[in-house]
Design an enzyme around this catalytic site. Sequence first.
Site, mmCIF file in Angstrom:
data_model
loop_
_atom_site.group_PDB
_atom_site.id
_atom_site.type_symbol
_atom_site.label_atom_id
_atom_site.label_comp_id
_atom_site.label_asym_id
_atom_site.label_seq_id
_atom_site.Cartn_x
_atom_site.Cartn_y
_atom_site.Cartn_z
ATOM 1 C CG ASP A 41 -0.381 -0.153 2.525
ATOM 2 O OD1 ASP A 41 0.850 -0.260 2.614
ATOM 3 O OD2 ASP A 41 -1.146 -0.165 3.518
ATOM 4 C CB SER A 42 4.587 1.665 -0.139
ATOM 5 O OG SER A 42 4.780 0.584 -1.024
ATOM 6 C CG ASP A 80 0.528 -4.091 2.130
ATOM 7 O OD1 ASP A 80 0.620 -4.926 3.045
ATOM 8 O OD2 ASP A 80 1.275 -3.110 2.022
ATOM 9 C CE LYS A 109 3.404 -5.934 3.668
ATOM 10 N NZ LYS A 109 2.957 -4.822 4.535
ATOM 11 C CD GLU A 111 1.097 -1.771 8.061
ATOM 12 O OE1 GLU A 111 0.874 -0.986 9.008
ATOM 13 O OE2 GLU A 111 1.431 -1.386 6.924
ATOM 14 C CD GLU A 178 8.298 -0.477 7.250
ATOM 15 O OE1 GLU A 178 7.273 -1.136 6.961
ATOM 16 O OE2 GLU A 178 8.547 0.651 6.764
HETATM 17 O O1 KIV Z 1 3.606 -1.108 1.600
HETATM 18 C C1 KIV Z 1 4.755 -1.570 1.474
HETATM 19 O O2 KIV Z 1 5.437 -1.387 0.467
HETATM 20 C C2 KIV Z 1 5.286 -2.349 2.588
HETATM 21 C C3 KIV Z 1 6.749 -2.626 2.596
HETATM 22 C C4 KIV Z 1 7.496 -1.406 2.980
HETATM 23 C C5 KIV Z 1 7.097 -3.788 3.446
HETATM 24 O O3 KIV Z 1 4.564 -2.706 3.468
#
Ligand code: KIV
Length: 260
Positions: A41-42, A80, A109, A111, A178
């Site tokens: 989600d970056s 994510d 993924k 968090e 992280e």
């Molecule tokens: O959103 C993302 O790119 C991430 C990575 C930094 C692990 O969660």
Amino acid sequence: MQTVTSIKNSKSKIPLVMITAYDALFASLFDKNVDIILVGDSLNMSFNAKPDTLCATLEIMIYHTKAVCAGAKETFVVCDMPFGTYTDEKMALKNATKIYKETGASAVKIEGGVQRAHIIKALTSNSIAVMGHIGLMPQFVRSEGGYKIRGKNDEDIEQLLLDAKAVEEAGAFCLVVEGVKAEVAKEITKSVNIPTIGIGSGADTDGQVLVWSDAFGFLKDFKPKFVKRYLDGAKLIENALQRYANEVKNRNFPTKEYQY
Ligand code: KIV
């Protein structure tokens, strides 16, 4: 191509290589050259110029994950789950199932450590592979008041170890660590049987992940300490664009070679 099993079996072996991708073009360049592609989600920040990841939606993540899966047919792809889409077990299962049904992602993924273990369990016990993510968690940036390096005192180290164990026990096959002090990330790695993938957490994890636009220098003004630039992407594009623009303005492009 990696699978959940082969990734699990990579514990303490040759480090896993993970990189983010957000579209089919870059995913096709990364395909087969890395173990895992993360549709992080970056993308909300690096692709969408937003200040944080929080307004990424499920629809946005599904759109980009579909594109990545189309470009990277032979790489394990992780999607994510965006902020607010896994608040409780029912919601998480509904949204993760939607990701599985509509994209080719092999895993999602999430968090969170101890506080999210029940959510991870709800997914893994319903045949959805989950990659955990502990330490500095970008989705907590507003509630925590910033991005804070973790593992700086005994209490926090203890919490991180509990988080890692909880994620493992909930059935996650792998764990992103992280922004954790290197010696603490090493301890976390030793404490679990699933592979850890570090970002800004030193060399002693079972793998590394970087955001592609950071690793390849596409964001000129963003260079955190943990990012190594493997390419000066922004400069290369700017130079090439300048040459193209000059040639058009000077009528040096197209020459006969480029016309029908
Ligand atoms: O959103 C993302 O790119 C991430 C990575 C930094 C692990 O969660």
